[in-house]
Design an enzyme around this catalytic site. Structure first.
Site, PDB file in Angstrom:
ATOM      1  N   HIS A  61       0.829  -1.211   0.000  1.00  0.00           N
ATOM      2  CA  HIS A  61       0.000   0.000   0.000  1.00  0.00           C
ATOM      3  C   HIS A  61       0.865   1.264   0.000  1.00  0.00           C
ATOM      4  O   HIS A  61       1.641   1.476   0.931  1.00  0.00           O
ATOM      5  CB  HIS A  61      -0.900  -0.029   1.244  1.00  0.00           C
ATOM      6  CG  HIS A  61      -1.902   1.062   1.299  1.00  0.00           C
ATOM      7  ND1 HIS A  61      -2.031   1.893   2.382  1.00  0.00           N
ATOM      8  CD2 HIS A  61      -2.828   1.462   0.394  1.00  0.00           C
ATOM      9  CE1 HIS A  61      -3.004   2.756   2.153  1.00  0.00           C
ATOM     10  NE2 HIS A  61      -3.505   2.512   0.961  1.00  0.00           N
ATOM     11  N   HIS A 119      -1.081  10.876  -2.721  1.00  0.00           N
ATOM     12  CA  HIS A 119      -2.356  10.422  -2.181  1.00  0.00           C
ATOM     13  C   HIS A 119      -3.356  11.558  -1.989  1.00  0.00           C
ATOM     14  O   HIS A 119      -4.534  11.439  -2.312  1.00  0.00           O
ATOM     15  CB  HIS A 119      -2.156   9.701  -0.840  1.00  0.00           C
ATOM     16  CG  HIS A 119      -3.443   9.218  -0.255  1.00  0.00           C
ATOM     17  ND1 HIS A 119      -4.215   9.997   0.591  1.00  0.00           N
ATOM     18  CD2 HIS A 119      -4.120   8.062  -0.411  1.00  0.00           C
ATOM     19  CE1 HIS A 119      -5.305   9.335   0.926  1.00  0.00           C
ATOM     20  NE2 HIS A 119      -5.271   8.147   0.345  1.00  0.00           N
TER      21      HIS A 119
END
Ligand code: G3P
Ligand code: CA
Length: 244
Positions: A24, A66
Site C-alpha cells: 500500500h 495520495h
C-alpha cells in the site's frame, strides 16, 4: 495416498487462485508513502503488486500523490493540481525523496511486480491509458502488468473505455453498496475497507466472478484471518507481514 490427494488439490487451487500481496503506497510504514524509495522497499519485501495514487499536475504529467494537496506529505503547501512538475520536484516528500511521476515508477518497477494505479484525481483516466499504451506498445510491457482502480467510478469507466485490456476494480468504503450499480460487471475486483467485509459478502462477490481486495490490513493475525475468509488480495503498509 489419502493425504497426498488433498495436498495436490490445495496446491492446484493456490496456483489457479493466487493470493495477491499488495504494498500500500509502497511500504508506507517503512518509507515515505508513494515515493520511489517506498516502492523499492515493497519490492524488496516480496510484494506481488505495488499500489499508488495519481493526480494530473498543472503541466499535465501524472504524479504519484495520495492527497489533493501537498501539505501532509511534503514540506510544501497547496493543491497538487495547481503546481507544475518543476514546482512539485522542488519539494521534499520525506527522507529527501521527490514526488515521482507515474512514468518514473514504471521505470523503477520495470515489470518486477504489477502496478495498481488508483485514479485519485480528475483527468487521470486518459493520461493513464496513454502511458500504459506507450509501455505496452514500445517497451515490452503487458496489459496484465497493470491493474487500475478508483473510488471515482466515472473516471474508472472512462479509463476502461480508453483501455479495456487492463483489469479494473471499483473501490468502496463500505461493503454494502457494490452490487447496487451495474458498473461492477466490468470489474475484475472490488477493493473494500476491511472493517466492512463479511464472509457472506465475500462469497457473494465470488459467485459473481469478482475478486475481493481488502484494505488496509496491517496486523499479521488479521491478514491470516482475511486469507482464511477467502479474500483474493490484501493491501498492507507492512509488506513483510503477509507470511507464506
Ligand atoms: O486501494 C486501496 C486504498 O489505497 C484506498 O484507500 O485512501 O489509501 O487511497 P486510500
Ligand atoms: Ca490508494
Amino acid at each position: 495416498m489419502m493425504k497426498i490427494v488433498p495436498l495436490i488439490l490445495l496446491l492446484a487451487f493456490a496456483t489457479l487462485h493466487p493470493f495477491i500481496r499488495i504494498g500500500h503506497r509502497g511500504a508506507y510504514d517503512y518509507e515515505p508513502e508513494n515515493t520511489l524509495r517506498s516502492f523499492e522497499k515493497a519490492i524488496e519485501l516480496g510484494v506481488d503488486m505495488i499500489e499508488l495514487d495519481v493526480y494530473q499536475c498543472a503541466s499535465h504529467e501524472l504524479v504519484v500523490m495520495h492527497d489533493d494537496d501537498v501539505d501532509r506529505t511534503t514540506n510544501g503547501h497547496g493543491p497538487v493540481e495547481a503546481k507544475t512538475l518543476a514546482q512539485l520536484k522542488l519539494l521534499d516528500a520525506g527522507k529527501g525523496e521527490k514526488i515521482p511521476t507515474l512514468q518514473e515508477v514504471f521505470d523503477l518497477v520495470n515489470r518486477k511486480v504489477k502496478i495498481n494505479i488508483e485514479l485519485k484525481g480528475p483527468h487521470t483516466a486518459q493520461a493513464t491509458a496513454d502511458l500504459i499504451y506507450l509501455y505496452v506498445n514500445s517497451k515490452g510491457w503487458r496489459f496484465d502488468d497493470f491493474y487500475v482502480s478508483s473510488f471515482d467510478h466515472q473516471e474508472l469507466m472512462r479509463f476502461h473505455a480508453a483501455c479495456p485490456q487492463v483489469k479494473i476494480g471499483g473501490l468502496y468504503e463500505s461493503s454494502r453498496k457494490p452490487f447496487a450499480k451495474k458498473n461492477y460487471k466490468s470489474f475484475y475486483a472490488i477493493g473494500v475497507a476491511k472493517n466492512s467485509l463479511t464472509q457472506k459478502y465475500i462469497d457473494r462477490a465470488h459467485k459473481k466472478g469478482l475478486k475481493i481486495f481488502a484494505y488496509t490490513v496491517n496486523d499479521a493475525d488479521e491478514i491470516k484471518k482475511m486469507k482464511a475468509m477467502g479474500v483474493d488480495g490484501i493491501f498492507s503498509n507492512y509488506p513483510d507481514k503477509f507470511g507464506a
